[in-house]
Scaffold this motif. Sequence first.
Motif, short mmCIF file in Angstrom:
data_model
loop_
_atom_site.label_atom_id
_atom_site.label_comp_id
_atom_site.label_asym_id
_atom_site.label_seq_id
_atom_site.Cartn_x
_atom_site.Cartn_y
_atom_site.Cartn_z
N THR A 69 0.83 -1.21 0.00
CA THR A 69 0.00 0.00 0.00
C THR A 69 0.86 1.25 0.00
O THR A 69 2.01 1.24 0.42
CB THR A 69 -0.92 0.01 1.23
OG1 THR A 69 -0.11 -0.03 2.40
CG2 THR A 69 -1.89 -1.15 1.21
N SER A 70 0.28 2.34 -0.47
CA SER A 70 1.00 3.60 -0.58
C SER A 70 0.45 4.60 0.45
O SER A 70 -0.59 5.20 0.24
CB SER A 70 0.83 4.17 -1.98
OG SER A 70 1.36 5.47 -2.04
N PRO A 71 1.15 4.79 1.54
CA PRO A 71 0.69 5.76 2.54
C PRO A 71 0.60 7.18 1.98
O PRO A 71 -0.30 7.94 2.36
CB PRO A 71 1.73 5.68 3.66
CG PRO A 71 2.37 4.35 3.49
CD PRO A 71 2.33 4.07 2.02
N ALA A 72 1.50 7.55 1.09
CA ALA A 72 1.48 8.90 0.53
C ALA A 72 0.18 9.14 -0.25
O ALA A 72 -0.45 10.21 -0.11
CB ALA A 72 2.68 9.11 -0.38
N LEU A 73 -0.24 8.17 -1.04
CA LEU A 73 -1.50 8.31 -1.78
C LEU A 73 -2.69 8.38 -0.83
O LEU A 73 -3.59 9.18 -1.02
CB LEU A 73 -1.67 7.13 -2.75
CG LEU A 73 -2.98 7.11 -3.52
CD1 LEU A 73 -3.10 8.32 -4.43
CD2 LEU A 73 -3.11 5.82 -4.30
N GLN A 74 -2.66 7.56 0.21
CA GLN A 74 -3.77 7.56 1.16
C GLN A 74 -3.83 8.87 1.94
O GLN A 74 -4.92 9.38 2.22
CB GLN A 74 -3.66 6.35 2.08
CG GLN A 74 -3.89 5.05 1.33
CD GLN A 74 -3.67 3.83 2.18
OE1 GLN A 74 -3.13 3.90 3.27
NE2 GLN A 74 -4.11 2.69 1.69
N TYR A 75 -2.69 9.42 2.31
CA TYR A 75 -2.69 10.74 2.96
C TYR A 75 -3.16 11.82 2.00
O TYR A 75 -3.82 12.78 2.41
CB TYR A 75 -1.30 11.08 3.51
CG TYR A 75 -1.00 10.44 4.84
CD1 TYR A 75 -1.79 10.68 5.96
CD2 TYR A 75 0.08 9.58 4.99
CE1 TYR A 75 -1.52 10.10 7.18
CE2 TYR A 75 0.36 8.98 6.21
CZ TYR A 75 -0.45 9.25 7.30
OH TYR A 75 -0.18 8.67 8.50
#
Length: 99
Positions: A69-75
């Motif tokens: 998963t991509s935390p940057a995209l989710q943020y």
Amino acid sequence: MSEQKEELKDYAGGWIMEKKGTDFPFFLKVAFPIIGLGCTAYIVMQMMGDVNHATRGAFVQQFNKVTQTSPALQYAVAALALIYVVIMAVFTFRSIKEH
């Protein structure tokens, strides 16, 4: 007694009618931002899934390892949701202008 005829606004082809110059009820003005902030908080709090759950936590952890998963995209999505909530709150608390 004299009867005063009030001007009514018609919405949705007659399904909703209200007096001209009326504003949203205060509880709705407060409810919109609270619900939006709750949804935004849910996005951040459940970002990696329910990894601490007793029965499915191990499966969620394995899924996170496989999918990366991509935390940057989710943020970024959470930030967009927060921007939307702020815009909606400003629009909601503004005074109405009849046209």
